[in-house]
Design an enzyme around this catalytic site. Sequence first.
Site, PDB file in Angstrom:
ATOM      1  N   ALA A 133     -11.162  -6.687   5.062  1.00 51.51           N
ATOM      2  CA  ALA A 133      -9.743  -6.315   5.109  1.00 51.51           C
ATOM      3  C   ALA A 133      -9.243  -6.059   3.690  1.00 51.51           C
ATOM      4  O   ALA A 133      -8.963  -7.002   2.952  1.00 51.51           O
ATOM      5  CB  ALA A 133      -8.933  -7.414   5.792  1.00 51.51           C
ATOM      6  N   GLU A 136      -4.014  -1.585   2.873  1.00 55.28           N
ATOM      7  CA  GLU A 136      -2.675  -1.980   3.321  1.00 55.28           C
ATOM      8  C   GLU A 136      -1.820  -0.733   3.528  1.00 55.28           C
ATOM      9  O   GLU A 136      -2.163   0.345   3.032  1.00 55.28           O
ATOM     10  CB  GLU A 136      -2.020  -2.895   2.285  1.00 55.28           C
ATOM     11  CG  GLU A 136      -2.772  -4.183   2.045  1.00 55.28           C
ATOM     12  CD  GLU A 136      -2.090  -5.073   1.005  1.00 55.28           C
ATOM     13  OE1 GLU A 136      -1.010  -4.660   0.511  1.00 55.28           O
ATOM     14  OE2 GLU A 136      -2.627  -6.138   0.692  1.00 55.28           O
ATOM     15  N   THR A 167     -12.287  -2.592  10.112  1.00 57.14           N
ATOM     16  CA  THR A 167     -13.397  -2.337  11.028  1.00 57.14           C
ATOM     17  C   THR A 167     -13.910  -3.651  11.612  1.00 57.14           C
ATOM     18  O   THR A 167     -14.195  -4.588  10.872  1.00 57.14           O
ATOM     19  CB  THR A 167     -14.537  -1.611  10.303  1.00 57.14           C
ATOM     20  OG1 THR A 167     -14.050  -0.374   9.774  1.00 57.14           O
ATOM     21  CG2 THR A 167     -15.689  -1.323  11.254  1.00 57.14           C
ATOM     22  N   ASP A 253     -20.078  -1.596  -4.982  1.00 54.19           N
ATOM     23  CA  ASP A 253     -21.346  -1.137  -5.537  1.00 54.19           C
ATOM     24  C   ASP A 253     -22.483  -1.364  -4.552  1.00 54.19           C
ATOM     25  O   ASP A 253     -23.496  -0.666  -4.579  1.00 54.19           O
ATOM     26  CB  ASP A 253     -21.653  -1.864  -6.849  1.00 54.19           C
ATOM     27  CG  ASP A 253     -20.639  -1.555  -7.937  1.00 54.19           C
ATOM     28  OD1 ASP A 253     -19.922  -0.543  -7.796  1.00 54.19           O
ATOM     29  OD2 ASP A 253     -20.554  -2.329  -8.904  1.00 54.19           O
ATOM     30  N   ARG A 256     -21.272   1.051  -0.857  1.00 52.49           N
ATOM     31  CA  ARG A 256     -21.200   2.516  -0.922  1.00 52.49           C
ATOM     32  C   ARG A 256     -22.540   3.200  -0.654  1.00 52.49           C
ATOM     33  O   ARG A 256     -22.589   4.198   0.065  1.00 52.49           O
ATOM     34  CB  ARG A 256     -20.595   2.952  -2.258  1.00 52.49           C
ATOM     35  CG  ARG A 256     -19.085   2.799  -2.267  1.00 52.49           C
ATOM     36  CD  ARG A 256     -18.428   2.932  -3.602  1.00 52.49           C
ATOM     37  NE  ARG A 256     -16.969   2.816  -3.451  1.00 52.49           N
ATOM     38  CZ  ARG A 256     -16.129   2.511  -4.412  1.00 52.49           C
ATOM     39  NH1 ARG A 256     -16.588   2.273  -5.635  1.00 52.49           N
ATOM     40  NH2 ARG A 256     -14.835   2.432  -4.183  1.00 52.49           N
ATOM     41  N   GLU A 379     -14.603   2.974   2.315  1.00 53.27           N
ATOM     42  CA  GLU A 379     -15.339   2.513   1.127  1.00 53.27           C
ATOM     43  C   GLU A 379     -15.034   3.379  -0.097  1.00 53.27           C
ATOM     44  O   GLU A 379     -15.835   3.444  -1.037  1.00 53.27           O
ATOM     45  CB  GLU A 379     -16.858   2.484   1.372  1.00 53.27           C
ATOM     46  CG  GLU A 379     -17.274   1.613   2.520  1.00 53.27           C
ATOM     47  CD  GLU A 379     -16.863   0.160   2.351  1.00 53.27           C
ATOM     48  OE1 GLU A 379     -17.344  -0.490   1.421  1.00 53.27           O
ATOM     49  OE2 GLU A 379     -16.054  -0.309   3.161  1.00 53.27           O
ATOM     50  N   GLY A 380     -13.879   4.022  -0.104  1.00 54.00           N
ATOM     51  CA  GLY A 380     -13.471   4.867  -1.223  1.00 54.00           C
ATOM     52  C   GLY A 380     -13.565   6.335  -0.869  1.00 54.00           C
ATOM     53  O   GLY A 380     -14.636   6.824  -0.506  1.00 54.00           O
ATOM     54  N   THR A 381     -12.453   7.047  -0.936  1.00 57.80           N
ATOM     55  CA  THR A 381     -12.434   8.460  -0.567  1.00 57.80           C
ATOM     56  C   THR A 381     -13.235   9.306  -1.561  1.00 57.80           C
ATOM     57  O   THR A 381     -13.615   8.853  -2.638  1.00 57.80           O
ATOM     58  CB  THR A 381     -10.991   8.990  -0.533  1.00 57.80           C
ATOM     59  OG1 THR A 381     -10.440   8.898  -1.859  1.00 57.80           O
ATOM     60  CG2 THR A 381     -10.125   8.193   0.424  1.00 57.80           C
TER      61      THR A 381
END
Length: 402
Positions: A133, A136, A167, A253, A256, A379-381
């Site tokens: 989580a 936000e 998720t 790290d 990803r 996990e980061g755009t």
Amino acid sequence: MNLEIPKKFSPIVHQARQVAQEVFRPISRKYDRAEHAYPKELDMFASIMDGMNEGAPDGGAGAGKLARSGGNGNDGNRNGTNMKTVLGLTELCWGDVGLALSIPRQGLGNSAIAAVANEEQLNRLGDTWAAMAITEPGAGSDSAAIRTTATESGDHYIINGEKIYVTAGERANAVVVWASLDRNKGRAAIKSFVVEKGTPGMTVERLEKKLGIRASDTAAIRFENCRVPKENLLGDPEISVDKGFAGAMQTFDNTRPVVAGMAIGVARAALERTREIVERAGIDLSYQPQTWTQSAVTRELHLLEAELEAARLLTLRAAWMADNGLPNSKEASMAKAKAGRVGNAITLRCVELCGSLGYGETELLEKWARDSKILDIFEGTQQIQLLIIARRLLGKSSAELK
């Protein structure tokens, strides 16, 4: 770096492929239509996944801690938990991404536990199915902007805030929550806490309806005066400008390359099925003819295969570096950026190349195209990955290059 898959992982890859083919594919459409319904067929395979991960400190979707994976990269070549996880998830997502995210005890939160937990926490929480989580309503790509707080109170922390897009947030046995010990101290005060299911003050507000990965539940969770034992704080409780946020970010790290592997799996599934459909239509897809004598479809598929192979090699390198104790932040972002973009582009192009077959529900191609999009986001755009890569290449801090 040896480009061949280590032989010791062959049974794991084969087993994961069997599960993907014999279990995931037959029920893939069923749970795509029945969003939020729990895939009961997965219960029996949770034990199989436990066997695949036996001896590893994390779950199937979690990768091992860099320092714990081995030395400084100079004491021999190691292929461990990170590589095994990437290879296994790649095969499972060749079957179905949403179902791969729904296997019990294989949550993304397990990666956080593996990345920053101490030995006592690993022993106590290692078998817990943990969701992650972070996001936000007012803090999406910028993880440092989270507003959820954790206030010290005796032997506990009191957590208040709201998290979205979690998720497995409803199904998991625990949630790894990112919260700030002191919002005045910025990102250095952000820590991760394991909040077990049923803890008073933690409420699942709703389940999101989504474009893809419908078999996986995606929850919005509210924390209201939620008391969490101090021993459930992962990593160092001290606020350190030098390494406070870095410890939490190390989770990425590790995860990803895993997400990159998932994108490779679903893209490969789409390419393989498209080749079958195109060859059945009588088009020659062999590699011998020169490019200028090939059909447009053949050239297109060959280019997509090359893009996918580039993404695969970047992903294996990032996982290999983690297993060998080498800092891999740049490489992890490179793998995620490349695989996320390429995976989505390939699945969409396969839909186009197959025409009505690609767009209809008689094939899984349209589903794979929908499922692949999330792998370029969570996990980061794509944009965040490029920003991280630029910072690493230029030696700039987040404050210097925004």
